[in-house]
Write an enzyme that holds these catalytic residues in place. Structure first.
Site, short mmCIF file in Angstrom:
data_model
loop_
_atom_site.label_atom_id
_atom_site.label_comp_id
_atom_site.label_asym_id
_atom_site.label_seq_id
_atom_site.Cartn_x
_atom_site.Cartn_y
_atom_site.Cartn_z
N ARG A 1 -0.57 4.96 -5.19
CA ARG A 1 -1.25 5.79 -4.19
C ARG A 1 -1.08 5.09 -2.84
NH1 ARG A 1 -6.15 5.96 -1.66
NH2 ARG A 1 -7.07 8.02 -1.31
N LYS B 1 -4.95 -2.17 1.93
CA LYS B 1 -6.30 -2.62 1.58
C LYS B 1 -6.59 -4.03 2.07
CE LYS B 1 -7.61 0.75 -1.74
NZ LYS B 1 -7.80 1.18 -3.12
N1 HH2 Z 1 -8.62 4.07 -2.92
C1 HH2 Z 1 -9.22 4.76 -1.93
C2 HH2 Z 1 -9.63 6.08 -2.12
N2 HH2 Z 1 -9.39 6.70 -3.32
N3 HH2 Z 1 -8.50 6.67 -5.51
C3 HH2 Z 1 -7.90 6.01 -6.51
N4 HH2 Z 1 -7.66 6.62 -7.67
N5 HH2 Z 1 -7.51 4.70 -6.36
C4 HH2 Z 1 -7.72 4.01 -5.21
O1 HH2 Z 1 -7.36 2.81 -5.15
C5 HH2 Z 1 -8.38 4.69 -4.13
C6 HH2 Z 1 -8.76 6.04 -4.31
C7 HH2 Z 1 -9.47 4.10 -0.61
O2 HH2 Z 1 -8.40 4.25 0.26
P1 HH2 Z 1 -8.29 5.37 1.43
O3 HH2 Z 1 -8.35 6.75 0.85
O4 HH2 Z 1 -7.10 5.10 2.23
O5 HH2 Z 1 -9.52 5.08 2.37
P2 HH2 Z 1 -10.91 5.82 2.57
O6 HH2 Z 1 -11.63 5.77 1.28
O7 HH2 Z 1 -11.57 5.03 3.68
O8 HH2 Z 1 -10.64 7.24 2.98
#
Ligand code: HH2
Length: 406
Positions: free
Chosen positions: A382, A347
């Site tokens: 995660r 992040k």
């Molecule tokens: N962060 C992201 C997406 N979903 N869910 C939970 N519970 N907690 C988090 O911190 C969280 C989440 C964002 O990360 P990522 O899935 O890698 O990116 P993107 O939203 O661009 O797909």
């Protein structure tokens, strides 16, 4: 006047100081008592003096802290009120000692303390369907599988079903406990996709994983239509970044199917959340939100044991908000009494702290954040990088286990 035993969780050190003042503790002793371990205390009222002496001796021997009060107005003659600050192990030992005590009130106190300990241990269990995770001594890894063209760090990499399936298999071999499948990016400024498009992306992937692998799949969505189809395809957890606020029917869907759920905090929406995030007290506000959504979910019929909570690192938060949250996970944990999930992987706060490095260079920084989160109370992490995270956690857990023995 009957004995009573109650767990209290001061929201901050100020509240604990007030409790201590009310118990007649002089200011000279207050600072030592609030120095550490103050998030969870046991308040025992109306303890006969002989029993109180036994409790004090045991707690002092075990290195815990105890405040004894006999002259604070609400204590009947011959009785004392006690405030205990110690971990579960010395409390269990205290129970054994009180059971051997000749007084019937000591035995009564032993059973009351035991009932509280047993209730408290339930907060470490995450249970849904036929899965049961005891998170007291074990951290779960939720591996991220973004079936999107535009996720902030792996957009497009696993957009094709075969590639997504291969990545899921890889993550299972690397030590993932859960696979989190997402079909819509939630990076700052990301545009929502339609229900149809999201379904087209995630459902075949979930089916393919469930056909080949015995691992719980979580669906990262806030749309109940997507969650419903994902559950039908085999998903066992709903990971809702809106904390069950977006779809009114999401709570009942989760309750009806008895699936696990992640309630996450976000200020604003992905389109607006990083414009000007503002909090007067970020940890307090997130704690209040999670507590509220937890109780709403329970009212809608979701079993408490199915729920975990997540402060939502990077979702409507500035660098200093993210750091304050990560430094105070213990407070959130104590307040919500449910396992904590934390998503720090790659992040932007990591990039900000490391001179602006891009997402694919944030692994080492991310591992630092994961270990710090776990030390402060996180139970599920995660992550994109499952293998290095499993290695880091294996080392951490081996050391922590030694500490518990010692
Ligand atoms: N962060 C992201 C997406 N979903 N869910 C939970 N519970 N907690 C988090 O911190 C969280 C989440 C964002 O990360 P990522 O899935 O890698 O990116 P993107 O939203 O661009 O797909």
């Amino acid at each position: 006047m009957s004995l009573s035993v109650k767990k209290i969780q001061p929201k901050d050190k100020e509240e604990l100081l007030n409790i201590l003042r009310r118990m007649g503790v002089g200011s000279a002793n207050q600072s030592e008592l609030v120095a550490e371990g103050w998030q969870e205390c046991l308040l025992i009222k109306n303890v006969p003096k002989d029993v109180s002496t036994t409790v004090s001796t045991q707690i002092n021997v075990s290195g815990g802290k105890i405040v004894v009060s006999s002259d604070s107005g609400d204590v009947p003659t011959g009785r004392e009120n006690l405030l205990l600050m110690c971990s579960t192990a010395p409390l269990r030992h205290l129970v054994d000692v009180l059971r051997e005590h000749p007084s019937s009130q000591a035995k009564e106190l032993a059973e009351k303390i035991l009932a509280l300990i047993d209730k408290a241990s339930e907060q470490w269990v995450w249970k849904f369907g036929n899965r049961r995770f005891d998170l007291r001594n074990r951290v779960l890894i939720m591996g991220i599988l973004n079936v999107t063209p535009d996720s902030f760090s792996d957009g497009g990499k696993y957009f094709a079903k075969d590639r997504a399936l291969r990545r899921a298999e890889e993550m299972v071999n690397e030590g993932a406990d859960i696979i989190d499948v997402g079909g819509e990016s939630s990076r700052p400024g990301a545009q929502p996709v339609s229900v149809q498009e999201e379904l087209r992306r995630v459902v075949p992937v979930i089916r393919a994983i469930k056909e080949r692998l015995d691992i719980p799949v979580s669906i990262d969505t806030y749309k109940y239509e997507v969650a419903g189809e994902a559950i039908a395809a085999g998903a066992e957890i709903v990971n809702d970044i809106t904390g069950l606020r977006h779809s009114a029917r999401m709570k009942t869907l989760i309750a009806e199917h008895g699936v696990g759920v992640v309630i996450m905090h976000m200020q604003g929406t992905p389109q607006t959340m990083q414009v000007a995030p503002h909090y007067d007290d970020v940890v307090e506000e997130i704690g209040a939100f999670l507590e509220h959504q937890l109780s709403e979910a329970k009212q809608a019929g979701v079993e408490e044991e199915c729920i975990v909570v997540d402060p939502g690192i990077g979702f409507g938060k500035l660098l200093e908000h993210n750091l304050e949250i990560l430094a105070n996970l213990g407070r959130l944990r104590a307040r919500c009494q449910r396992p904590l999930l934390i998503g720090v992987s790659r992040k932007s706060f990591i990039g900000q702290l490391l001179g602006g490095i891009p997402p694919d260079e944030r692994l080492a920084g991310g591992l630092g954040a994961v270990l710090s989160a776990v030390m402060n109370g996180a139970n599920i992490v995660r992550v994109h990088d499952v293998s290095p995270t499993r290695q880091a956690l294996t080392i951490y857990e081996s050391i922590a286990q030694f500490n518990r023995k010692g």
